[in-house]
Design an enzyme around this catalytic site. Structure first.
Site, PDB file in Angstrom:
ATOM      1  CG  HIS A   1      -2.001   1.015   1.125  1.00 13.29           C
ATOM      2  ND1 HIS A   1      -1.765   2.352   1.337  1.00 13.29           N
ATOM      3  CD2 HIS A   1      -3.311   0.906   0.784  1.00 13.29           C
ATOM      4  CE1 HIS A   1      -2.897   3.027   1.139  1.00 13.29           C
ATOM      5  NE2 HIS A   1      -3.850   2.166   0.801  1.00 13.29           N
TER       6      HIS A   1
ATOM      7  CD  GLU B   1      -5.390   1.596  -3.309  1.00 13.16           C
ATOM      8  OE1 GLU B   1      -6.567   1.714  -2.982  1.00 13.16           O
ATOM      9  OE2 GLU B   1      -4.464   1.560  -2.491  1.00 13.16           O
TER      10      GLU B   1
HETATM   11  P1  PGA Z   1      -9.722   5.726   0.003  1.00 14.86           P
HETATM   12  O1  PGA Z   1      -8.524   4.708   0.309  1.00 14.86           O
HETATM   13  O2  PGA Z   1     -10.862   4.917  -0.508  1.00 14.86           O
HETATM   14  O3  PGA Z   1      -9.988   6.384   1.327  1.00 14.86           O
HETATM   15  O4  PGA Z   1      -9.211   6.686  -1.006  1.00 14.86           O
HETATM   16  C1  PGA Z   1      -8.214   3.683  -0.595  1.00 14.86           C
HETATM   17  C2  PGA Z   1      -7.006   2.926  -0.086  1.00 14.86           C
HETATM   18  O5  PGA Z   1      -6.131   3.525   0.525  1.00 14.86           O
HETATM   19  O6  PGA Z   1      -6.910   1.705  -0.279  1.00 14.86           O
END
Ligand code: PGA
Length: 254
Positions: A109, A178
């Protein structure tokens, strides 16, 4: 005759299982470092009321993995150790996760890459440990705003995904795209931009499921779901609100 019938019945079961598996979206809920124990238990009760056909994975804070009692939801972790069990103070091994019925685990992450300075090499070790325990890794990749502006998205993704190249069984890994600038900010790329990246990943890793993560919520799901290439979502902020999750899932169905 009987054996032919059994054979075709088995085939049919396999086909049905395949269709079933492929129709399901993966909705991974990343609670991050939120909830006190009592709050988590109430939240879990609410979450258990959700009835949905998609594959929902809850990734609570590690502390709560052992009190998780989920009905139709799978259990995931937010992180694991590069090492196996042993003298590693503060670490949680993949085999320990397995012993708590954890089936999925987020790795790489961007918050950990940034705050804990996790390297691609460490992330690769974690993936290896997880696969040894038959836990499905959810590998997060994505660019910063600056990298997007400099048109380096493809290069960043190639670097982050290169660790998969010498992993056997890499098709078992779920990839979560992401964009870092989108996490927790309410900003999301356009559908065309998301589609471009998902297609890029799928061209290079055609057997992997690819999720989108970054401010996905009940308000923007109507727009996001138009992107047919997305196999599911990794959700942070909204994951803390069962009623919003419910609304999100309803809209996803329509
Ligand atoms: P968010 O986070 O939906 O708050 O943007 C996504 C993540 O960090 O996996």
């Amino acid at each position: 005759m009987k054996s032919i019938f059994l054979l075709s019945l088995n085939k049919l079961k396999k086909i049905l299982a395949f269709i079933d598996r492929d129709d399901k979206m993966i909705i991974a809920l990343n609670n991050k470092c939120n909830f006190k124990i009592e709050e988590f238990l109430t939240y879990q009760q609410e979450l258990n009321k959700i009835v949905d056909n998609n594959l929902i994975v809850l990734c609570p804070t590690s502390l709560y993995l052992s009190v998780a009692k989920l009905d139709n939801i799978k259990l995931g972790a937010q992180n694991t150790s590069c090492t196996k069990e042993g003298a590693y103070t503060g670490e949680i091994s993949a085999s320990q996760l397995k012993s708590l019925n954890v089936e999925y685990c987020i790795v790489g992450h961007s918050e950990r890459r940034k705050n804990q300075k996790e390297s691609n090499e460490e992330i690769k070790e974690k993936i290896t440990r997880l696969l040894e325990e038959n836990i499905t890794p959810i590998l997060c990749v994505g660019e910063t705003k600056e990298e997007r502006e400099k048109k380096q998205v493809e290069q960043i993704l190639r670097e982050e995904l290169a660790i998969l190249n010498d992993i056997n069984d890499k098709e078992r890994i779920i990839i979560a795209y992401e964009p870092i600038w989108s996490i927790g900010t309410g900003l999301i790329p356009s559908n065309t931009e998301i589609k471009e990246v998902i297609n890029l990943i799928k061209t290079n890793y055609p057997s992997n499921k690819v999720l989108y993560g970054g401010s996905a919520n009940e308000k923007n799901i109507d727009e996001l779901k138009k992107i047919r290439e997305i196999d599911g979502y990794l959700i942070g902020g909204m994951s803390l609100h069962p009623e919003k999750i419910q609304e999100f899932l309803q809209k996803l169905k329509k």
